[in-house]
Each structure stands twice: as C-alpha cells, then as structure tokens.
Design an enzyme around this catalytic site. Structure first.
Site, PDB file in Angstrom:
ATOM      1  N   LYS A 144       0.849  -1.202   0.000  1.00  0.00           N
ATOM      2  CA  LYS A 144       0.000   0.000   0.000  1.00  0.00           C
ATOM      3  C   LYS A 144       0.883   1.250   0.000  1.00  0.00           C
ATOM      4  CE  LYS A 144      -0.269  -0.253   5.054  1.00  0.00           C
ATOM      5  NZ  LYS A 144      -1.035  -0.829   6.173  1.00  0.00           N
ATOM      6  N   TYR A 155      15.092  30.542   9.140  1.00  0.00           N
ATOM      7  CA  TYR A 155      13.835  31.209   9.526  1.00  0.00           C
ATOM      8  C   TYR A 155      13.656  31.211  11.031  1.00  0.00           C
ATOM      9  CZ  TYR A 155      12.075  31.132   4.704  1.00  0.00           C
ATOM     10  OH  TYR A 155      11.881  31.332   3.366  1.00  0.00           O
TER      11      TYR A 155
HETATM   12  C1  LIG Z   1      -0.294  -1.818   6.860  1.00  0.00           C
HETATM   13  C2  LIG Z   1      -0.880  -3.112   7.288  1.00  0.00           C
HETATM   14  C3  LIG Z   1      -0.073  -4.252   7.404  1.00  0.00           C
HETATM   15  C4  LIG Z   1       1.436  -4.200   7.313  1.00  0.00           C
HETATM   16  O1  LIG Z   1       1.925  -3.666   8.521  1.00  0.00           O
HETATM   17  P1  LIG Z   1       3.494  -3.448   8.798  1.00  0.00           P
HETATM   18  O2  LIG Z   1       3.555  -2.992  10.211  1.00  0.00           O
HETATM   19  O3  LIG Z   1       3.936  -2.400   7.856  1.00  0.00           O
HETATM   20  O4  LIG Z   1       4.159  -4.755   8.547  1.00  0.00           O
HETATM   21  C5  LIG Z   1      -0.694  -5.472   7.660  1.00  0.00           C
HETATM   22  N1  LIG Z   1      -2.046  -5.544   7.832  1.00  0.00           N
HETATM   23  C6  LIG Z   1      -2.836  -4.463   7.767  1.00  0.00           C
HETATM   24  C7  LIG Z   1      -4.296  -4.615   7.992  1.00  0.00           C
HETATM   25  C8  LIG Z   1      -2.289  -3.212   7.513  1.00  0.00           C
HETATM   26  O5  LIG Z   1      -3.082  -2.118   7.467  1.00  0.00           O
END
Ligand SMILES: *Cc1c(COP(=O)(O)O)cnc(C)c1O
Length: 380
Positions: A36, A250
C-alpha cells in the site's frame, strides 16, 4: 541540475533479503507483501516485480482498488491482490476488471460483494480490538446468512505489534483464534511484520509483511531483523562560516555556541522531509554525524558541519537515512517513525528523469543498478 536533486536509492536485493528473513520467522505461514501507499513510498511496481519474480511472492495487499489495478499491470495475472479498504459501489468495476479480491470490513460490504459477483471470493476482516477496520463478533455471525460469499481468508490486525511485551497482543490472539473458528475453510491471517516476529503462534496461515520489508525495524526497540533498503541523500549547494552568536534560518532559532561551519543542502519539507526535524534531525557527511541547524525550510536544510572532515565541496552528498544512518534513528531524531519518514519522502519521489516531485528514485540490486525488468521505466 538534476545531479543536485535529492536522491532516493532503493536496493531491491536488500528488500528480497528482508522478505526471506521475515518469512523465515514464521516458516509455516505463507508470506504476503503489503505494498500500500506505493510500497511505503518505494514504488509498488518495482517492489511488486522484485518480490514476484525473485522471491515467488504471489499474495499482495494494497489499500485502494486503484493501487490494486496499477499493481496488477506491473506484476501480471498470476498473483492474488487483496484490497484492505474493501469494496464501494463506485469501484466494483475495478475489482472485476483487474481481478482484485476485497477485504470485507462491514456487513454492507459483504452484501454488496455477494450481490455483484458470481464467485464472491473475499477476505473478511475480524475486529479483535483495534477498532479501526473490521467486523465485531456480533456482526460476524450475520455473515452466514449472506448467500454466495466465498470467504477465502479470515484476517485481523494487531494494535500493538511494535511492542511484543504489550498485553493486548495475547488478548487479540485469543480473540482471533476463537472468532476465526467460524470460517473453517478459510486461511487465517493475523500478523503484520511486527506480529510475525513476536512468535510462531502469531503466524497462522499467512503473514502480511509491510514495513520490515522496507528496512524499518518492526519493533519499537531492540535490534532490527531488517537490513536497510532505502538511502536518501542530498547535495551540498553552499557552505558558510558562522561566528559564535550568529543565527541560522527562519525564525533565527539556531544560535552558534562557537565559531562554526555550515553546509546548506537541497532537501526540505517540500520533499517530504519532516519540518519537525528542525534543530533535532541528523545527517551523515564525510562519515561524521552532523546535526540540522535551524529550521527545515521548503527546499533547504542547513547542517552544522563543524565536526565533519573538511574541505566540503559543492555537490558532496549528505545521507539522511540509509546503510550508515538507520531510518529508525533518523526518524526518531525528528520525533517521528520510520513509516512516516519513508512514505513522506518516497511519496514525493519521481522516476529518475521523469516528472513529479524533486526527489529522484533509483533502483539498485545489491549495490549495482537494478535490471530494467524489475526497475521498469523508473529505471536507472
Ligand atoms: C499496513 C498493514 C499491514 C502491514 O503492517 P506493517 O507494520 O507495515 O508490517 C498489515 N495488515 C494491515 C491490515 C495493515 O493495514
């Protein structure tokens, strides 16, 4: 000009090594890859191709159906792509067109999916206490009354996987083991990267590996199983000498406590580097750890390089995270976590030579340029 842009180098060989190490923690479970958010900013197409072609990974998770469609294009037909956010009426067509499998988070999504598809293959998300996505136990029972659903995977998600000692982990584990019994024919998936490292009983049939693949320590503390994958560097474009008492940037928030040397590099919050790193973030230059002096601005960061080997030249590169400065340390110096630093910078990156953000993305395989069959247009 482009030689001075921030550069995000991504080692797909190191990514594959992390996949093998994390998968090895739960050897009886299949290892799915979570890609994702454009593979946490590292590029879902290249990451997907590397894991598919070199590691034989055949199960992927994304958040949106659009991400699933793009991943399908990159890796071809022979993998299952699950979509965490689940189906909504306006996107059902994309699931069909790209053969995406939804994660059903509500009864409404389950009804929608069953009514639209002849073989309504899906995963179901059981809420075991995180209260973010998924169905609570009383709704799960109602799934049985929906005709035509084909629940292939029953999954849940840990709220505290980054802290193996947290007592919520064992509570969720018990709740999942019990709720999942209602789906005897489904594969069970419970753990993200952090969960997979808690213990083999957290593995079930399939682990969903995300952050650990990308070189971030899945646990808040302790040694990391993950090798660095991404390296962010930025070029020195000007140097200064500062006298004791003079200020930087800044708001004049940094005052030199001694006569100092400064280097201004072309990287800023406009490239996704957190402004919260003002006066606290760190980089490496010429082997020395050098602090950020003053505020991070949109395009520029000033480093206090008094302790760095001299002379510094225009075009020298400072490393903001990578093999020599872990992303976990770099993020914690800015008051954030590796997930946010990676997605922030990577989310604004563009293919080398292409359009988009100013951070250029370049793919490597164990230190050498990656094969174009993996890197794709994003090449080299
Ligand atoms: C993002 C996510 C993962 C992966 O998690 P990590 O901590 O990045 O390994 C797995 N399951 C779900 C439902 C997620 O939203």
């Amino acid at each position: 000009m482009s030689a001075l842009n921030p550069l995000l180098e991504i080692d797909l060989g190191a990514l594959c090594g992390n996949y093998r190490r994390l998968a090895g923690a739960c050897p009886n479970a299949a290892a799915a890859a979570v890609v994702k958010c454009d593979a946490y900013g590292l590029g879902a197409a290249a990451v997907g191709r590397a894991l598919h072609a070199r590691e034989g990974c055949r199960t992927f998770f994304v958040a949106y159906s659009e991400e699933g469609a793009a991943l399908r294009q990159a890796i071809g037909p022979d993998a299952e792509i699950f979509v965490f956010n689940g189906p909504f009426p306006e996107f059902i067509g994309a699931y069909r067109a790209h053969r995406l499998t939804p994660v059903l988070n509500t009864i409404e999504q389950a009804r929608l999916w069953a009514s639209d598809m002849s073989d309504a293959r899906a995963a179901v998300h059981l809420d075991t206490g995180m209260h973010r996505l998924g169905m609570p136990p009383d709704e799960i029972a109602a799934l049985g009354s929906i005709k035509g659903l084909n629940i292939a995977v029953a999954m849940s998600h840990l709220a505290c996987a980054s802290d193996p000692a947290h007592d919520m982990n064992a509570r969720q584990l018990r709740a999942f083991a019990e709720a999942a019994q209602q789906f005897p024919g489904a594969r069970k998936s419970f753990s993200s990267s952090g969960g997979a490292l808690i213990g083999k009983d957290y593995g079930f049939d399939m682990v969903r590996l995300g952050v650990g693949l990308y070189g971030v320590n899945p646990h808040d503390a302790g040694p990391s199983i993950s090798e660095p994958v991404a390296r962010l560097t930025a070029s020195v474009i000007q140097t200064h000498r500062l006298r004791k008492g003079e200020t930087v940037g800044y708001g004049a928030t940094f005052t030199a406590a001694r006569d100092s040397r400064l280097a201004t590099v072309s990287l800023g919050y406009g490239d996704g580097y957190p402004r919260a790193g003002s006066n606290r973030g760190v980089a490496l230059l010429g082997g020395a750890r050098v602090p950020i002096a003053g505020r991070v601005s949109m395009d520029l960061i000033v480093l206090d390089v008094t302790e760095a080997p001299q002379p510094l030249k225009i075009g020298d590169r400072a490393e903001f995270f990578g093999p020599l400065l872990s992303i976990d340390d770099a993020a914690s110096a800015c008051g954030t976590i590796g997930y946010e630093l990676l997605t922030g910078v990577g989310g604004l990156a563009r293919p080398r030579g292409g359009l988009g953000g100013r951070v250029e993305r370049r793919y490597l395989w164990n230190g050498a340029l990656a094969d174009p069959s993996l890197a794709g247009d994003e090449g080299t």
